[in-house]
Design a protein around this motif. Sequence first.
Motif, mmCIF file in Angstrom:
data_model
loop_
_atom_site.group_PDB
_atom_site.id
_atom_site.type_symbol
_atom_site.label_atom_id
_atom_site.label_comp_id
_atom_site.label_asym_id
_atom_site.label_seq_id
_atom_site.Cartn_x
_atom_site.Cartn_y
_atom_site.Cartn_z
ATOM 1 N N LEU A 229 -4.151 4.930 -1.704
ATOM 2 C CA LEU A 229 -3.432 3.802 -1.108
ATOM 3 C C LEU A 229 -2.930 2.825 -2.172
ATOM 4 N N VAL B 280 -4.535 4.470 8.892
ATOM 5 C CA VAL B 280 -4.617 3.153 8.267
ATOM 6 C C VAL B 280 -4.349 2.143 9.373
ATOM 7 N N VAL C 25 0.861 -1.187 0.000
ATOM 8 C CA VAL C 25 0.000 0.000 0.000
ATOM 9 C C VAL C 25 0.895 1.235 0.000
ATOM 10 N N ASP C 26 0.397 2.323 -0.542
ATOM 11 C CA ASP C 26 1.126 3.597 -0.549
ATOM 12 C C ASP C 26 0.549 4.487 0.547
ATOM 13 N N GLU C 27 0.948 4.209 1.787
ATOM 14 C CA GLU C 27 0.400 4.959 2.908
ATOM 15 C C GLU C 27 0.844 6.417 2.886
ATOM 16 N N THR C 28 2.018 6.688 2.342
ATOM 17 C CA THR C 28 2.496 8.076 2.252
ATOM 18 C C THR C 28 1.561 8.919 1.406
ATOM 19 N N ARG D 114 -3.758 -1.759 10.466
ATOM 20 C CA ARG D 114 -3.444 -3.150 10.131
ATOM 21 C C ARG D 114 -3.631 -3.971 11.406
ATOM 22 N N ILE E 130 -9.349 1.653 7.054
ATOM 23 C CA ILE E 130 -9.066 3.039 6.681
ATOM 24 C C ILE E 130 -10.021 3.932 7.458
ATOM 25 N N ALA F 185 -1.572 8.258 0.831
ATOM 26 C CA ALA F 185 -2.871 8.321 1.497
ATOM 27 C C ALA F 185 -2.900 9.405 2.557
ATOM 28 N N ARG F 186 -1.801 9.573 3.283
ATOM 29 C CA ARG F 186 -1.751 10.572 4.351
ATOM 30 C C ARG F 186 -1.883 11.999 3.826
#
Length: 502
Positions: free
Chosen positions: A59, A28, A14-17, A30, A44, A19-20
């Motif tokens: 994400l 997020v 996932v590309d959490e950066t 987990r 989420i 998303a933020r």
Amino acid sequence: APVPCEIPSRLVSVDETAARKVPGFLAVVRSKLLQMSSSEGLGIAAETPGALDRIEQALNARWATEGQADAEAINQAIDIDRRISARAKRDKSIHDDSVPDGHWDVDLRIDIPIAAHAAIEPRVAVAQPRVEGGLEMWVGSQDVFYQRDVVCRRLGLAEDKVLIHGCRVGGAFGGKTISTVELEAAVLAHELKRPVKVQWTRAQEFLQAFHRPPSSHRVRARLKNGRLEHWRHDFASSHILFTGAVVPAWIQKLTDLIGDDGVARGATLPYSAQAWRTGFDLVRLPVHTGPWRGLGAGPNGFVIESAIDECARAAGIDPVTFRLQHIEEPRLKRVLEQAITSAPTVPAAVQGKLRGRGVACGIYKNTSFAAVVADVEVNPASGEVRVLHMHCAHDCGRAVNPEQVRAQCEGNLVWGLGMVLVESWSAQVRNFGESPIPRITQLPGLSVHLVDHGEPSSGAGETAIVASGAAVANAIRAATGWRLRKLPLRPQDLQTHLKGKT
């Protein structure tokens, strides 16, 4: 995950950066507690529902899955003819008289697909931490005590630390019995220490919830002097009460030893015969199956009443007369007679259209009784079917609230109509356009006649579904000579039959 949760899946990246950076992002999450069956879960949290969609897109979650819900593989797994060829006797027996092989006067194969509950309101739950510790929750569930027990067990909380408020369910029909959004809301609120609302999308409803199991039936009957001599009903289905949505595969194998009363519901033959045998096989599928309005009574009633209609035709006897000659239960005979008496003469056909009347009846849970008369109109040019009217006679004992009983009957009549004419499902379905429910323009006039002779109240919630769908199918048969063998009706199949007939 992008597959039914019975199929093993795990999050690869996932590309959490990214998303933020989306306005409204909160977190997020987990957590192993978000796993549903064999599928890993990802939580989420956002400040608004609209932000959730943008965060999910940012994400760019990538999943690894092991398998798919292939319709062809599911159909092969429950194909009753393949199973009969491999082994004559079924795993579970409902009735097991000795029925000899040989010539059959009726030999009918009927296949009924998976179906979603398709409640208009998706499931939703709200959870918030309590000042004194624990959680307070608002749920639309058929079993608030089960929700509390699941949340307490999974989060390690004492029962007095979780307060559950039961709210209006918004349509359930057996589909809101397990803990899904409720546990998800509890986990997120517990992790984030703030109130959380979780509401599934329509796509999640179709993909992750459990469904009416598909079933494959073979009914064979032998007649003698116009009476039902031998009856054999073999079918295969997936689980209902011991659903894979809550029972792992190894435990389910143990439950298979005792069968599944949900699958068996409605499969008992309500007509007299010299000898009859009914049995079924259980098959775990890659799609979760479970209770659907009436459990097995809707599909099993549809099959039995379709086959009985064919028996009457093979005997050359009016379908109503044939049924009355074979009914021993006085209350079942009573509702059938009432339904016929209450239904006026079939309206005359208009030019260019075909019209027919069908009848069906049945018993629910051995305590409630229903009969339905349906009138249909068929357009031979298109194969389209329009149900003109449905008359239902219903006996659930003393009706404490007659208007509520009538409302329940009307709901069952519409469910039966939808089962026959429109409802189907696949793993690619995401909305009501792809998996339709009956539209208001498709609904016929509905007449409900309560038969109340003072017997104890026995339940009205699901009774009429034993007869509603088959009455429509039998009316189509009367109008066109064509027997519906695979649900739902495909107008092009009926059109092809009518073109060949002319």
